[in-house]
Enzyme design. Structure first.
Site, PDB file in Angstrom:
ATOM      1  N   ASN A  87       0.870  -1.179   0.000  1.00 36.92           N
ATOM      2  CA  ASN A  87       0.000   0.000   0.000  1.00 36.92           C
ATOM      3  C   ASN A  87       0.906   1.227   0.000  1.00 36.92           C
ATOM      4  O   ASN A  87       1.521   1.539   1.012  1.00 36.92           O
ATOM      5  CB  ASN A  87      -0.898  -0.027   1.249  1.00 36.92           C
ATOM      6  CG  ASN A  87      -1.710   1.246   1.398  1.00 36.92           C
ATOM      7  OD1 ASN A  87      -1.788   2.059   0.466  1.00 36.92           O
ATOM      8  ND2 ASN A  87      -2.317   1.435   2.559  1.00 36.92           N
ATOM      9  N   LYS A 135       0.105   4.305  -0.244  1.00 36.47           N
ATOM     10  CA  LYS A 135      -0.490   5.511   0.365  1.00 36.47           C
ATOM     11  C   LYS A 135      -0.241   6.704  -0.565  1.00 36.47           C
ATOM     12  O   LYS A 135      -0.267   6.529  -1.777  1.00 36.47           O
ATOM     13  CB  LYS A 135       0.069   5.722   1.777  1.00 36.47           C
ATOM     14  CG  LYS A 135      -0.035   4.435   2.613  1.00 36.47           C
ATOM     15  CD  LYS A 135       0.255   4.619   4.070  1.00 36.47           C
ATOM     16  CE  LYS A 135       0.119   3.272   4.768  1.00 36.47           C
ATOM     17  NZ  LYS A 135       0.200   3.386   6.223  1.00 36.47           N
ATOM     18  N   HIS A 154      -9.288   1.323   5.350  1.00 34.72           N
ATOM     19  CA  HIS A 154      -7.968   1.499   5.956  1.00 34.72           C
ATOM     20  C   HIS A 154      -8.093   2.454   7.148  1.00 34.72           C
ATOM     21  O   HIS A 154      -8.901   3.384   7.106  1.00 34.72           O
ATOM     22  CB  HIS A 154      -6.981   2.053   4.920  1.00 34.72           C
ATOM     23  CG  HIS A 154      -5.569   2.008   5.415  1.00 34.72           C
ATOM     24  ND1 HIS A 154      -5.060   2.975   6.255  1.00 34.72           N
ATOM     25  CD2 HIS A 154      -4.582   1.107   5.237  1.00 34.72           C
ATOM     26  CE1 HIS A 154      -3.802   2.661   6.554  1.00 34.72           C
ATOM     27  NE2 HIS A 154      -3.487   1.535   5.949  1.00 34.72           N
ATOM     28  N   GLU A 173      -6.402   4.872   8.045  1.00 35.35           N
ATOM     29  CA  GLU A 173      -6.241   6.292   7.707  1.00 35.35           C
ATOM     30  C   GLU A 173      -7.529   6.852   7.104  1.00 35.35           C
ATOM     31  O   GLU A 173      -7.864   8.018   7.303  1.00 35.35           O
ATOM     32  CB  GLU A 173      -5.040   6.463   6.761  1.00 35.35           C
ATOM     33  CG  GLU A 173      -3.733   6.301   7.537  1.00 35.35           C
ATOM     34  CD  GLU A 173      -2.608   5.647   6.761  1.00 35.35           C
ATOM     35  OE1 GLU A 173      -2.637   5.656   5.524  1.00 35.35           O
ATOM     36  OE2 GLU A 173      -1.695   5.102   7.414  1.00 35.35           O
ATOM     37  N   GLU A 223      -4.883  -4.668  10.740  1.00 34.09           N
ATOM     38  CA  GLU A 223      -3.847  -3.643  10.899  1.00 34.09           C
ATOM     39  C   GLU A 223      -4.060  -2.900  12.219  1.00 34.09           C
ATOM     40  O   GLU A 223      -4.850  -1.942  12.272  1.00 34.09           O
ATOM     41  CB  GLU A 223      -3.911  -2.642   9.734  1.00 34.09           C
ATOM     42  CG  GLU A 223      -3.668  -3.266   8.383  1.00 34.09           C
ATOM     43  CD  GLU A 223      -3.090  -2.259   7.391  1.00 34.09           C
ATOM     44  OE1 GLU A 223      -2.097  -2.608   6.740  1.00 34.09           O
ATOM     45  OE2 GLU A 223      -3.604  -1.127   7.287  1.00 34.09           O
ATOM     46  N   GLY A 263       3.092   2.421  10.676  1.00 31.33           N
ATOM     47  CA  GLY A 263       4.054   3.505  10.487  1.00 31.33           C
ATOM     48  C   GLY A 263       4.814   3.864  11.754  1.00 31.33           C
ATOM     49  O   GLY A 263       5.472   4.898  11.819  1.00 31.33           O
ATOM     50  N   SER A 288       3.984  -2.044  10.057  1.00 30.95           N
ATOM     51  CA  SER A 288       5.445  -2.143  10.191  1.00 30.95           C
ATOM     52  C   SER A 288       6.005  -3.506   9.785  1.00 30.95           C
ATOM     53  O   SER A 288       6.934  -4.006  10.429  1.00 30.95           O
ATOM     54  CB  SER A 288       5.875  -1.770  11.611  1.00 30.95           C
ATOM     55  OG  SER A 288       5.486  -0.439  11.902  1.00 30.95           O
ATOM     56  N   GLY A 316       3.190  -1.136   4.124  1.00 28.01           N
ATOM     57  CA  GLY A 316       3.236   0.286   3.790  1.00 28.01           C
ATOM     58  C   GLY A 316       4.649   0.683   3.409  1.00 28.01           C
ATOM     59  O   GLY A 316       5.127   0.409   2.302  1.00 28.01           O
ATOM     60  N   GLY A 317       5.366   1.317   4.344  1.00 26.40           N
ATOM     61  CA  GLY A 317       6.689   1.881   4.091  1.00 26.40           C
ATOM     62  C   GLY A 317       7.654   0.964   3.355  1.00 26.40           C
ATOM     63  O   GLY A 317       8.331   1.389   2.415  1.00 26.40           O
TER      64      GLY A 317
END
Ligand code: 13P
Length: 250
Positions: A9, A11, A95, A97, A165, A171, A211, A232-233
């Site tokens: 993802n 983002k 999600h 967010e 999640e 994050g 993470s 994510g990251g």
């Protein structure tokens, strides 16, 4: 046997140019991966150009969100028809967010889930508790409710994926231990079995997100009810995403 699914993802990261560069290199690197599904969810504007590059590869595309109506006066929104036309097979919905920054409720998310399914898109429904929920021992209540409400009214034969999640792990560099994640995944699977029956319960893939990195993917994927990852990251770099995708091979 549930086929593992690793999804990135992105983002609100990467321009179209950067997405294209990534796709060209990535496609070569994971060309030999067939025993697991690989999905990327880039920003909307990168979907079409990435599809062009990835359409004959083993990488599938996902949207990060969509609106539930097919068309109309909904400034700034993207419809399921547009998502599908852009080459997506999946759409991430609910999600944290979207829930916490943009105020999406279970009711809105449910409308999106139903709309996605009716347009042959596979929803990746995200659920997860906040740190406060966890400290108040409300984790199971929260994720159970998000799951049941998000999937309410969905056709029993519809394909869907669930992503657990925990908000406190997104994050933050603070991953849930494999045991903590497995406990919630097991709970979610039981809940799916309760609602949809054993066949669905046994076959739905439940991803873990929060993470996930090359260093912790092995431990997570060793758990019985963890069928993949929503990254994510670490999905933003070809190297780290490739390592995560190729878990169990080193
Ligand atoms: P991070 O992997 O950056 O923690 O993000 C997780 C996530 O929200 C994926 O949807």
């Amino acid at each position: 046997m549930r086929k593992p699914l690793i999804a990135g993802n992105w983002k609100m990261h990467k321009t179209v140019k950067e997405s294209i560069e990534f796709a060209l290199e990535f496609k070569e690197r994971i060309g030999d991966v067939n025993d697991r599904d690989v999905v990327i969810a880039p920003p909307f504007v990168s979907l079409f150009p990435m599809f062009d590059i990835l359409k004959d590869s083993n990488v599938k595309l996902s949207a990060q969100n969509m609106y539930f109506e097919e068309q109309g006066a909904f400034t700034g929104e993207i419809s399921p028809i547009m998502v599908e036309e852009s080459g997506c097979k999946f759409v991430i919905l609910g999600h944290s967010e979207r829930r916490h920054i943009f105020g999406e409720t279970d009711e809105i998310i449910n409308k999106k889930v139903l709309s996605a399914v009716s347009h042959r898109l596979i929803p990746i429904l995200c659920v997860g508790e906040t740190l406060e929920d966890r400290e108040n021992r409300r984790t199971f209540d929260i994720v159970g409710e998000q799951l049941a409400r998000g999937l309410y009214g969905i056709n029993f034969s519809a394909d869907f994926v669930v992503a657990y999640e925990p908000v406190w792990a997104i994050g933050t560099g603070r991953t849930a231990t494999p045991e903590i994640a497995e406990e919630v995944h097991g709970y979610l699977r039981n809940k799916i079995t309760e609602i949809f029956g054993k066949d669905k319960g046994d076959n739905v893939r439940i991803l873990y997100g929060g993470s996930v990195k090359p260093e912790n993917v092995e431990g997570l994927m060793a758990m019985e009810n963890i069928d993949g990852a929503l990254v994510g990251g670490a999905s933003l770099k070809v190297d780290s995403f490739e390592k995560i995708i190729k878990f169990g091979r080193q």
